[in-house]
Write an enzyme that holds these catalytic residues in place. Sequence first.
Site, PDB file in Angstrom:
ATOM      1  N   ASN A  99      -1.500   1.123  -7.437  1.00 32.29           N
ATOM      2  CA  ASN A  99      -1.379   0.238  -8.760  1.00 32.29           C
ATOM      3  C   ASN A  99      -1.940   0.819 -10.005  1.00 32.29           C
ATOM      4  OD1 ASN A  99       0.021  -1.525  -6.996  1.00 32.29           O
ATOM      5  ND2 ASN A  99      -1.675  -3.050  -6.729  1.00 32.29           N
ATOM      6  N   GLU A 135      -3.520   1.656   1.732  1.00 37.55           N
ATOM      7  CA  GLU A 135      -4.586   2.083   1.207  1.00 37.55           C
ATOM      8  C   GLU A 135      -5.786   1.624   1.770  1.00 37.55           C
ATOM      9  OE1 GLU A 135      -3.447   3.055  -3.381  1.00 37.55           O
ATOM     10  OE2 GLU A 135      -3.874   1.235  -2.945  1.00 37.55           O
ATOM     11  N   HIS A 180      -5.073  -2.262   1.661  1.00 38.74           N
ATOM     12  CA  HIS A 180      -4.037  -2.579   0.766  1.00 38.74           C
ATOM     13  C   HIS A 180      -2.749  -2.365   1.147  1.00 38.74           C
ATOM     14  CE1 HIS A 180      -2.150  -2.294  -3.385  1.00 38.74           C
ATOM     15  NE2 HIS A 180      -2.109  -3.564  -3.211  1.00 38.74           N
ATOM     16  N   SER A 203      -4.772  -6.554  -4.811  1.00 37.09           N
ATOM     17  CA  SER A 203      -3.995  -5.762  -5.624  1.00 37.09           C
ATOM     18  C   SER A 203      -4.979  -4.897  -6.499  1.00 37.09           C
ATOM     19  CB  SER A 203      -2.785  -6.178  -6.315  1.00 37.09           C
ATOM     20  OG  SER A 203      -1.977  -6.797  -5.527  1.00 37.09           O
TER      21      SER A 203
HETATM   22  N1  CAA Z   1      10.616  -4.084  10.081  1.00 34.91           N
HETATM   23  C1  CAA Z   1      10.361  -2.400  10.473  1.00 34.91           C
HETATM   24  N2  CAA Z   1      11.111  -1.419   9.745  1.00 34.91           N
HETATM   25  C2  CAA Z   1      12.362  -2.053   8.767  1.00 34.91           C
HETATM   26  C3  CAA Z   1      12.400  -3.286   8.750  1.00 34.91           C
HETATM   27  C4  CAA Z   1      11.741  -4.393   9.334  1.00 34.91           C
HETATM   28  N3  CAA Z   1      11.876  -5.563   9.061  1.00 34.91           N
HETATM   29  N4  CAA Z   1      13.611  -3.491   7.880  1.00 34.91           N
HETATM   30  C5  CAA Z   1      13.952  -2.272   7.497  1.00 34.91           C
HETATM   31  N5  CAA Z   1      12.979  -1.429   8.092  1.00 34.91           N
HETATM   32  C6  CAA Z   1      13.185   0.194   8.090  1.00 34.91           C
HETATM   33  C7  CAA Z   1      14.503   0.450   8.028  1.00 34.91           C
HETATM   34  O1  CAA Z   1      15.046   0.649   9.564  1.00 34.91           O
HETATM   35  C8  CAA Z   1      14.422   1.966   7.456  1.00 34.91           C
HETATM   36  O2  CAA Z   1      13.951   2.724   8.182  1.00 34.91           O
HETATM   37  P1  CAA Z   1      14.651   4.166   8.493  1.00 34.91           P
HETATM   38  O3  CAA Z   1      14.875   4.924   6.866  1.00 34.91           O
HETATM   39  O4  CAA Z   1      13.630   4.921   9.646  1.00 34.91           O
HETATM   40  O5  CAA Z   1      15.984   3.872   8.964  1.00 34.91           O
HETATM   41  C9  CAA Z   1      13.546   1.370   6.201  1.00 34.91           C
HETATM   42  O6  CAA Z   1      12.698   0.548   6.710  1.00 34.91           O
HETATM   43  C10 CAA Z   1      14.167   0.974   4.903  1.00 34.91           C
HETATM   44  O7  CAA Z   1      14.839   0.001   5.330  1.00 34.91           O
HETATM   45  P2  CAA Z   1      15.983  -0.682   4.349  1.00 34.91           P
HETATM   46  O8  CAA Z   1      17.338  -0.639   4.603  1.00 34.91           O
HETATM   47  O9  CAA Z   1      15.521  -2.030   3.710  1.00 34.91           O
HETATM   48  O10 CAA Z   1      15.662   0.082   3.006  1.00 34.91           O
HETATM   49  P3  CAA Z   1      16.554   0.160   1.429  1.00 34.91           P
HETATM   50  O11 CAA Z   1      17.027   1.520   1.266  1.00 34.91           O
HETATM   51  O12 CAA Z   1      17.477  -1.027   1.440  1.00 34.91           O
HETATM   52  O13 CAA Z   1      15.104   0.118   0.684  1.00 34.91           O
HETATM   53  C11 CAA Z   1      13.100  -0.946  -0.020  1.00 34.91           C
HETATM   54  C12 CAA Z   1      14.523  -1.185   0.379  1.00 34.91           C
HETATM   55  C13 CAA Z   1      12.311  -0.223   0.899  1.00 34.91           C
HETATM   56  C14 CAA Z   1      12.443  -2.038  -0.387  1.00 34.91           C
HETATM   57  C15 CAA Z   1      13.320   0.075  -1.361  1.00 34.91           C
HETATM   58  O14 CAA Z   1      14.022  -0.646  -2.242  1.00 34.91           O
HETATM   59  C16 CAA Z   1      11.830   0.404  -2.009  1.00 34.91           C
HETATM   60  O15 CAA Z   1      11.180   1.310  -1.595  1.00 34.91           O
HETATM   61  N6  CAA Z   1      11.538  -0.249  -3.056  1.00 34.91           N
HETATM   62  C17 CAA Z   1      10.264  -0.214  -3.849  1.00 34.91           C
HETATM   63  C18 CAA Z   1       9.256  -0.967  -3.213  1.00 34.91           C
HETATM   64  C19 CAA Z   1       7.882  -0.845  -3.865  1.00 34.91           C
HETATM   65  O16 CAA Z   1       7.689  -0.034  -4.823  1.00 34.91           O
HETATM   66  N7  CAA Z   1       7.011  -1.421  -3.219  1.00 34.91           N
HETATM   67  C20 CAA Z   1       5.602  -1.442  -3.941  1.00 34.91           C
HETATM   68  C21 CAA Z   1       5.581  -2.690  -4.654  1.00 34.91           C
HETATM   69  S1  CAA Z   1       3.543  -2.576  -5.119  1.00 34.91           S
HETATM   70  C22 CAA Z   1       2.861  -3.437  -4.033  1.00 34.91           C
HETATM   71  O17 CAA Z   1       3.258  -3.668  -3.130  1.00 34.91           O
HETATM   72  C23 CAA Z   1       1.539  -3.302  -4.504  1.00 34.91           C
HETATM   73  C24 CAA Z   1       0.709  -4.583  -5.100  1.00 34.91           C
HETATM   74  O18 CAA Z   1      -0.584  -4.676  -4.880  1.00 34.91           O
HETATM   75  C25 CAA Z   1       1.550  -5.310  -5.916  1.00 34.91           C
HETATM   76  P1  NAD Z   2       2.115 -15.391  -2.044  1.00 35.39           P
HETATM   77  O1  NAD Z   2       2.051 -16.032  -3.186  1.00 35.39           O
HETATM   78  O2  NAD Z   2       3.222 -15.013  -1.576  1.00 35.39           O
HETATM   79  O3  NAD Z   2       1.185 -15.911  -0.819  1.00 35.39           O
HETATM   80  C1  NAD Z   2      -0.245 -16.431  -0.911  1.00 35.39           C
HETATM   81  C2  NAD Z   2      -0.396 -17.289   0.156  1.00 35.39           C
HETATM   82  O4  NAD Z   2      -1.972 -17.641   0.398  1.00 35.39           O
HETATM   83  C3  NAD Z   2       0.289 -18.705  -0.003  1.00 35.39           C
HETATM   84  O5  NAD Z   2       1.065 -19.033   1.108  1.00 35.39           O
HETATM   85  C4  NAD Z   2      -0.671 -19.839  -0.160  1.00 35.39           C
HETATM   86  O6  NAD Z   2      -0.623 -21.180   0.417  1.00 35.39           O
HETATM   87  C5  NAD Z   2      -1.931 -18.968   0.500  1.00 35.39           C
HETATM   88  N1  NAD Z   2      -3.127 -19.416   0.245  1.00 35.39           N
HETATM   89  C6  NAD Z   2      -4.035 -19.500  -1.145  1.00 35.39           C
HETATM   90  N2  NAD Z   2      -5.048 -19.994  -0.998  1.00 35.39           N
HETATM   91  C7  NAD Z   2      -5.505 -20.035   0.478  1.00 35.39           C
HETATM   92  C8  NAD Z   2      -6.739 -20.245   0.962  1.00 35.39           C
HETATM   93  N3  NAD Z   2      -7.794 -20.393   0.375  1.00 35.39           N
HETATM   94  N4  NAD Z   2      -6.787 -20.149   2.462  1.00 35.39           N
HETATM   95  C9  NAD Z   2      -5.513 -19.953   3.012  1.00 35.39           C
HETATM   96  N5  NAD Z   2      -4.482 -19.509   2.392  1.00 35.39           N
HETATM   97  C10 NAD Z   2      -4.390 -19.559   1.014  1.00 35.39           C
HETATM   98  O7  NAD Z   2       1.225 -14.226  -2.657  1.00 35.39           O
HETATM   99  P2  NAD Z   2       1.444 -12.476  -1.935  1.00 35.39           P
HETATM  100  O8  NAD Z   2       2.377 -11.630  -3.011  1.00 35.39           O
HETATM  101  O9  NAD Z   2       1.392 -12.501  -0.574  1.00 35.39           O
HETATM  102  O10 NAD Z   2      -0.023 -11.796  -2.358  1.00 35.39           O
HETATM  103  C11 NAD Z   2      -1.146 -12.211  -1.724  1.00 35.39           C
HETATM  104  C12 NAD Z   2      -2.140 -11.102  -1.965  1.00 35.39           C
HETATM  105  O11 NAD Z   2      -1.656  -9.916  -1.597  1.00 35.39           O
HETATM  106  C13 NAD Z   2      -2.781 -11.023  -3.267  1.00 35.39           C
HETATM  107  O12 NAD Z   2      -4.032 -10.822  -3.426  1.00 35.39           O
HETATM  108  C14 NAD Z   2      -1.950  -9.964  -3.810  1.00 35.39           C
HETATM  109  O13 NAD Z   2      -2.608  -9.335  -5.047  1.00 35.39           O
HETATM  110  C15 NAD Z   2      -1.726  -8.973  -2.803  1.00 35.39           C
HETATM  111  N6  NAD Z   2      -0.653  -8.293  -2.676  1.00 35.39           N
HETATM  112  C16 NAD Z   2       0.340  -8.598  -3.191  1.00 35.39           C
HETATM  113  C17 NAD Z   2       1.410  -7.589  -3.342  1.00 35.39           C
HETATM  114  C18 NAD Z   2       2.821  -8.085  -3.519  1.00 35.39           C
HETATM  115  O14 NAD Z   2       3.880  -7.041  -3.847  1.00 35.39           O
HETATM  116  N7  NAD Z   2       3.339  -9.319  -3.752  1.00 35.39           N
HETATM  117  C19 NAD Z   2       1.313  -6.498  -2.730  1.00 35.39           C
HETATM  118  C20 NAD Z   2       0.393  -6.048  -2.428  1.00 35.39           C
HETATM  119  C21 NAD Z   2      -1.006  -6.791  -2.128  1.00 35.39           C
END
Ligand code: CAA
Ligand code: NAD
Length: 324
Positions: free
Chosen positions: A228, A190, A178, A155
Amino acid sequence: MYSGRALQSSRAVARGMRGFSSGQSLHSQQEAVRRVTVIGGGQMGSGIAQVAAAHKHEVTLVDVNSEALKRGQAYMVKSLKRVAKKKHSDDEAAQSRFVDEIMGRVTVSTQLQDAVGRADLVVEAVVEKLQVKQELFARVSEAAPGTAILASNTSSLPIGKIAEGLEEGQRRRMVGLHFFNPVPQMKLVEVVRTEEADAQVVERAVAFVRAIGKEPAVCKDTPGFIVNRLLLPYMMEAVRLLERDVASPRDIDTAMKLGAGYPMGPFELCDYVGLDTIKYIVDGWHKDGAGLKGNPLFAPSAKLDELVKSGRLGVKTGKGFYDY
Ligand code: CAA
Ligand code: NAD
């Protein structure tokens, strides 16, 4: 812990460099990805495995923890059953066939080196810690074919930094892929292009992203890439609002959903992502992020620290800002 780099460099000398310069044919570097190994069976890794298998790839999911692999398989089955119900609403046998066929393409393993031996693409999705990822890639690059794309789902960590202990030919095959949470629903991936990444590797990674039904956005290797870099300041500002007692998490979430049209409020999103992951990201950037070091946006948060310390990591542990 692995003795990664020492092992890597001595074996690399013995075997010759496992990179482009080792005489691999150009053809094999351009072939479509078919076999994918995903490392880390948590919420992201199992989602990536599911989506790749649903798009006809042969997938191996690896974790150090066999319980995590069981949870990952259960998550995939649950998620696929939901899709199957929608696809074949009045045919239970067809629903089962749909799930079984996709799960039939997923193998799980705790043996890293065996699991990457035939991979066209290795995607790492383990804990957000630089040293863990570096040590992992040192082992992966030893065992994976010399044409495999090496990708991290990090991330926040620079892809170039994760790759810095690898041989040059291996660094040229390293990119960021990503994905977003929840992987089956979120359309974006990404594709992070380091300065050293070979253009053909980036193209092949982009083609893979399209082949699994996602939309690629190619970007440079800078902290937070695109999403992010914009999302984390927003999430952290929400935490600061809470720390200043401006409003409750529920009211802040309602405000952003109804006032700004976001599908989730910032606290729901933090819980969804995982509070440990958020803490690793902001602490890392505040300490050492290129252009972000010392930035008050990412200064440690007492609230976040307290929640993580008490094991309230969000949805994955059943408690975070909210109880689940
Ligand atoms: N496999 C494939 N497609 C699926 C699925 C599955 N298991 N489950 C649902 N879908 C499809 C659905 O069919 C639907 O598609 P259509 O619109 O074409 O029908 C679509 O996905 C949305 O399904 P949901 O009914 O689950 O949608 P929802 O309205 O309940 O929304 C959500 C759920 C998508 C999670 C929404 O709340 C949302 O977008 N939340 C924000 C999530 C977000 O911002 N994520 C990014 C986090 S940051 C990150 O990830 C990066 C990081 O590094 C930390
Ligand atoms: P998580 O805690 O759900 O899962 C991590 C897994 O990695 C665990 O099952 C752990 O047992 C395993 N693990 C740890 N060290 C290991 C090793 N050396 N070899 C094999 N397995 C190992 O974490 P997550 O949320 O799935 O995040 C995983 C990665 O994805 C992180 O780099 C996170 O920043 C990135 N990411 C997270 C999100 C999110 O929304 N959670 C979104 C995008 C990217």
